[in-house]
Design an enzyme around this catalytic site. Structure first.
Site: not given
Ligand SMILES: Cc1cn([C@H]2C[C@H](O)[C@@H](COP(=O)(O)OP(=O)(O)O[C@H]3O[C@H](C)C(=O)[C@H](O)[C@H]3O)O2)c(=O)[nH]c1=O
Length: 347
Positions: A81, A84, A129-131, A154, A158, A211, A285, A287
């Site tokens: 697990l 980053e 991850t599903d990403e 990221y 992965k 965002y 954000r 992309g």
């Molecule tokens: C931190 C932040 C996020 N967001 C939005 C961006 C995303 O659309 C959503 C969730 O963001 P977060 O950064 O919490 O998670 P993801 O980018 O979806 O990715 C997460 O879920 C996957 C499965 C992983 O694999 C990652 O490790 C994990 O970090 O909220 C905002 O609007 N404002 C903010 O300050």
């Protein structure tokens, strides 16, 4: 059975370690963690004295150290697990993600390959991850057959580590399983991810930075349900198979944030309590993936897994945990734990 769990002091890792240590006293559980900003032994205080638990402070980036640990401890199985995981950090510093997520995974695979001369009863279980599948439009779901199409540094790292795990399976015969999960939430998550960040900001009456237009969709999975799914895949999953793990629980960010504000206002009962006024739309954000949604039908049908809590229940438990653990929150945001571990593990 000797099981090496990497990243066990992190968010998802600590829930997996706790479940395995408590449920399987006959297994020896080794938690390997570098204790970076997101890893924290405080997360495992309740199991640290158990006879079947050992903590190993090490970094998967250190190939020699990983080799030595495999030599010393003779692990039978690995649940990997350590990673980053924060997309925003990967945009500002992609190299750290290549190092830990790709090279770190390779170091573990190389050690497994070297020390598992006999692959009988061995397993390299990679948590992903599903990403890796990229982004979806308004309809459709990611299945295990979806093609890889990562968009962030990221998710690219992965995706690459998933490919290496499969390649080591095909080329050298390392027995592997991979699972790809959706967005986790729950206790012990570092407050940089959406849910704990916003809980923390509401408590401290700080802006809630949404965002773009906030109409991005994520599928939310309670971390304890994820740990249960990992336990099932570890014990009953088939070698060389992939399992998608999602919450059957899609939310647009802005709807989730409104719900969070509502629950927090009820719990905090502050006189000036209208947390939604803290919502601030900020620059998107780069992309930014529009929508993640997972078809968890395979693990449901083959291994009998399904989420045990509704989103409302999980969110309530999560908020309560953060409200009752304000010291934890303060220590992780101030870096106090990391400072302490740096001193403790100086040599
Ligand atoms: C931190 C932040 C996020 N967001 C939005 C961006 C995303 O659309 C959503 C969730 O963001 P977060 O950064 O919490 O998670 P993801 O980018 O979806 O990715 C997460 O879920 C996957 C499965 C992983 O694999 C990652 O490790 C994990 O970090 O909220 C905002 O609007 N404002 C903010 O300050």
């Amino acid at each position: 059975m000797k099981i090496l769990i990497t990243g066990g002091a992190g968010f998802i890792g600590s829930h997996v370690v706790r479940l395995f240590v408590n449920k399987y006293p006959e297994y020896e559980i080794f938690n390997l963690d570098a204790l970076t900003y997101a890893g924290n032994l405080e997360n495992l205080k309740d199991v640290e004295a158990k006879a079947n638990y050992t903590f190993l402070k090490a970094d998967i980036n250190d190939a020699n150290e990983i080799d030595k640990l495999f030599n010393d401890y003779d692990f039978d199985k690995v649940i990997h697990l350590a990673a980053e995981s924060h997309v925003d950090r990967s945009i500002s510093n992609p190299l750290a993600f290549v190092e830990t997520n790709i090279l770190g995974t390779l170091n573990l695979l190389n050690a497994a390959r070297k020390y598992w001369a006999d692959y009988n009863d061995k397993l390299f279980y990679h948590i992903s991850t599903d990403e890796v599948y990229g982004t979806l439009g308004d309809s459709g779901l990611f299945t295990e057959k979806s093609s890889y199409d990562p968009n962030s540094p990221y998710s690219a790292s992965k995706a690459s580590s998933d490919h290496f795990v499969r390649a080591y399976g095909e080329t050298y015969g390392v027995p592997y399983i991979i699972s790809n999960c959706s967005n986790n939430y729950g206790p012990n998550q570092f407050p940089e991810k959406l849910i704990p960040l916003f809980i923390n900001n509401i408590v401290n009456k700080k802006e809630l930075p949404v965002y773009g237009d906030g109409k991005y969709t994520r599928d939310w999975l309670f971390v304890k349900d994820h740990a249960i799914a990992i336990d099932l895949a570890f014990h009953k999953g088939e070698i060389k198979e992939t399992y998608n793990i999602g919450g059957f629980n899609e939310w647009q960010n802005i709807d989730l944030i409104q719900l969070l504000c509502k629950i927090m206002d009820k719990k905090l009962a502050r006189e000036d309590g209208d947390s939604a006024r803290l919502i601030t739309y900020v620059k998107d954000r780069p992309g930014h993936d529009k929508r993640y949604a997972i078809d968890a039908g395979k693990i449901n049908k083959r291994l009998g897994w399904k989420p045990s809590v509704t989103f409302e229940e999980g969110l309530e438990k999560t908020i309560d945990w953060y409200l009752h653990n304000s010291q934890w929150l303060q220590n992780v945001t101030s870096g106090a734990y990391q400072k302490y571990y740096k001193e403790q593990y100086k040599s």
